[in-house]
Design an enzyme around this catalytic site. Structure first.
Site, PDB file in Angstrom:
ATOM      1  N   LYS A  68     -13.313   0.864  -9.457  1.00  0.00           N
ATOM      2  CA  LYS A  68     -12.541  -0.240 -10.030  1.00  0.00           C
ATOM      3  C   LYS A  68     -11.043  -0.161  -9.748  1.00  0.00           C
ATOM      4  CE  LYS A  68     -15.428  -2.929 -12.102  1.00  0.00           C
ATOM      5  NZ  LYS A  68     -15.386  -4.275 -12.652  1.00  0.00           N
ATOM      6  N   ASP A 114     -15.359  -3.202 -20.195  1.00  0.00           N
ATOM      7  CA  ASP A 114     -16.477  -2.463 -20.755  1.00  0.00           C
ATOM      8  C   ASP A 114     -16.418  -1.026 -20.256  1.00  0.00           C
ATOM      9  OD1 ASP A 114     -17.139  -3.360 -18.240  1.00  0.00           O
ATOM     10  OD2 ASP A 114     -18.542  -4.852 -19.017  1.00  0.00           O
TER      11      ASP A 114
HETATM   12  C1  PLP Z   1     -19.402   0.958 -12.391  1.00  0.00           C
HETATM   13  C2  PLP Z   1     -19.444  -0.522 -12.283  1.00  0.00           C
HETATM   14  N1  PLP Z   1     -20.234  -1.079 -11.347  1.00  0.00           N
HETATM   15  C3  PLP Z   1     -20.312  -2.418 -11.219  1.00  0.00           C
HETATM   16  C4  PLP Z   1     -19.588  -3.259 -12.039  1.00  0.00           C
HETATM   17  C5  PLP Z   1     -19.723  -4.730 -11.868  1.00  0.00           C
HETATM   18  O1  PLP Z   1     -18.579  -5.325 -11.371  1.00  0.00           O
HETATM   19  P1  PLP Z   1     -18.309  -6.870 -11.673  1.00  0.00           P
HETATM   20  O2  PLP Z   1     -18.073  -7.020 -13.122  1.00  0.00           O
HETATM   21  O3  PLP Z   1     -17.159  -7.202 -10.822  1.00  0.00           O
HETATM   22  O4  PLP Z   1     -19.550  -7.603 -11.265  1.00  0.00           O
HETATM   23  C6  PLP Z   1     -18.757  -2.718 -13.027  1.00  0.00           C
HETATM   24  C7  PLP Z   1     -17.964  -3.578 -13.906  1.00  0.00           C
HETATM   25  O5  PLP Z   1     -17.326  -3.139 -14.849  1.00  0.00           O
HETATM   26  C8  PLP Z   1     -18.686  -1.314 -13.153  1.00  0.00           C
HETATM   27  O6  PLP Z   1     -17.917  -0.726 -14.094  1.00  0.00           O
END
Ligand code: PLP
Length: 388
Positions: A68, A114
């Site tokens: 992220k 989150d």
């Molecule tokens: C570890 C991880 N993978 C995937 C996602 C999904 O990303 P997005 O919300 O951009 O779809 C998140 C979102 O917080 C995440 O923390």
């Protein structure tokens, strides 16, 4: 494992414009930047009957346990440039950038999260000497809250779910506080668009590693979806240029807002409570700006249950990849689509094909990791073949 697999009847495979050229140079100026590993998982491939499985391991990125920071850093920089009305160039590293921005203080960054995005925004704030105000849904695990507090953030628990936390964080915007959200709403689009741009670095690294090793580019790419910003970056990358793999998006069964929206033909709210252990994917509404790319570029939507995620974490541990619950969603989704009679059509002649899965986080909650996998995260070595 319970799963729901649906084909996207509306995909039109349209091209999308890529990220600005300045992005790669920006990330290279961030502390501890280096490309994450692309791993070859032959045992897993054999067990699933697939020619090759490549794992892009976003389990440690610039010292944080998820991808992220790529979006959060680029979007923070974009928001600051907008705030200043110009780019604070020249700067060679984050300390020089922080010095150029010192006159703004007291100054803060805010977001809802989150978990991983908030930690990344808090990390950016700390590097720049700013405060961080992070809003989280009720029920977030203490380990995730502590990780943000350890970055110096003030964490506020909002009564309600992720969407309530997003609404609360938006109220923070002021002359002394920039909201750096990874989801969008009416009138708040530029920063989340820059978050999506920032994720492009992952796919550029995958291409470079594959080109350098002479392996085939993937026939299928499997990506987890929360609000869909990360998937929007995948679509942007894989719906331009020559390599156009089948794209599969994975969500939790009770927070499958992208799948439900695609089925309904419009953005649809999937009401909470969203209680999946894949907490990064517990979102009730796709990002407005991600949505056009999702509906145009994703080929298959898969939602999986928590048992699928736990199973995938253990499989990844056996393959020496330390993945958190959310990070394991892509492998759970791949297993679900291959097990589905209709989904099998997504990957004809699987034994001749290459699948890329993105493992988007490491052990973000080490206590939960040990409970699920039966081993501590630091007892798992990386023995796979790194192709780059
Ligand atoms: C570890 C991880 N993978 C995937 C996602 C999904 O990303 P997005 O919300 O951009 O779809 C998140 C979102 O917080 C995440 O923390």
């Amino acid at each position: 494992m319970a799963a729901l697999v649906t084909a996207n009847e509306s995909s039109d495979q349209r091209d999308w414009p890529g990220p600005p050229e300045a992005l790669a140079a920006f990330h290279r100026r961030m502390p501890a930047y280096s490309p994450t590993l692309l791993l070859d998982a032959p045992d897993l491939a054999e067990r699933l009957g697939v020619g090759r499985i490549l794992i892009k391991a976003e389990t440690r990125r610039m010292g944080l346990p998820s991808f992220k920071i790529l979006g959060a850093s680029w979007a923070t920089y974009g928001a600051i440039c907008d705030h200043l009305g110009e780019e604070p160039e020249p700067w060679r590293n984050i300390n020089e950038l922080a010095a150029k921005l010192a006159h703004l203080k007291p100054f803060a960054l805010a977001t809802a999260t989150d978990g991983n995005h908030g930690r990344a925004v808090a990390f950016m704030a700390r590097l720049l000497g700013f405060d961080a105000h992070i809003f989280v849904p009720a029920g977030m695990s203490p380990a995730r809250v502590r990780a943000m507090e350890a970055e110096g953030a003030t964490v506020t628990v909002v009564a309600g779910d992720y969407d309530d936390a997003v609404a609360r964080s938006a109220e923070e915007a002021s002359d002394h506080c920039l909201v750096v959200s990874d989801t969008s709403w009416d009138g708040y689009e530029k920063i989340p668009a820059q978050v999506i741009e920032g994720y492009a670095t992952i796919f550029a690294e995958v291409d470079e590693a594959i080109d350098a090793s002479g392996l085939d580019h993937p026939d299928m790419v499997v990506v987890p979806m929360g609000v869909g910003a990360f998937m929007a970056a995948a679509v942007t990358h894989y719906r331009s240029g020559e390599n156009r793999p089948t794209i599969v998006g994975v969500e939790p069964l009770d927070a499958n807002c992208v799948q439900a929206s695609a089925t309904a033909g419009k953005i649809t709210h999937v009401p909470g409570p969203h209680r999946s252990i894949m907490v990064g994917l517990n979102c009730g509404r796709p990002s407005m700006i991600a949505w056009p790319r999702l509906v145009s570029g994703v080929d298959w939507f898969v939602s999986v249950d928590d048992e699928g995620a736990r199973h995938a974490m253990r499989d990844l541990a056996d393959a020496a990849v330390v993945s958190g619950e959310t990070g394991a969603a892509s492998l759970a989704g791949l297993e679900a689509i291959l097990a589905d009679p209709r989904g099998k059509a997504a990957l004809p002649d699987p034994e001749d094909r290459t699948v890329l899965i993105i493992v988007t986080e490491g052990a973000t909650d080490p206590v939960a990791y040990e409970e699920i996998v039966g081993r501590t995260h630091d007892s798992i070595g990386r023995v796979l073949t790194a192709i780059a």
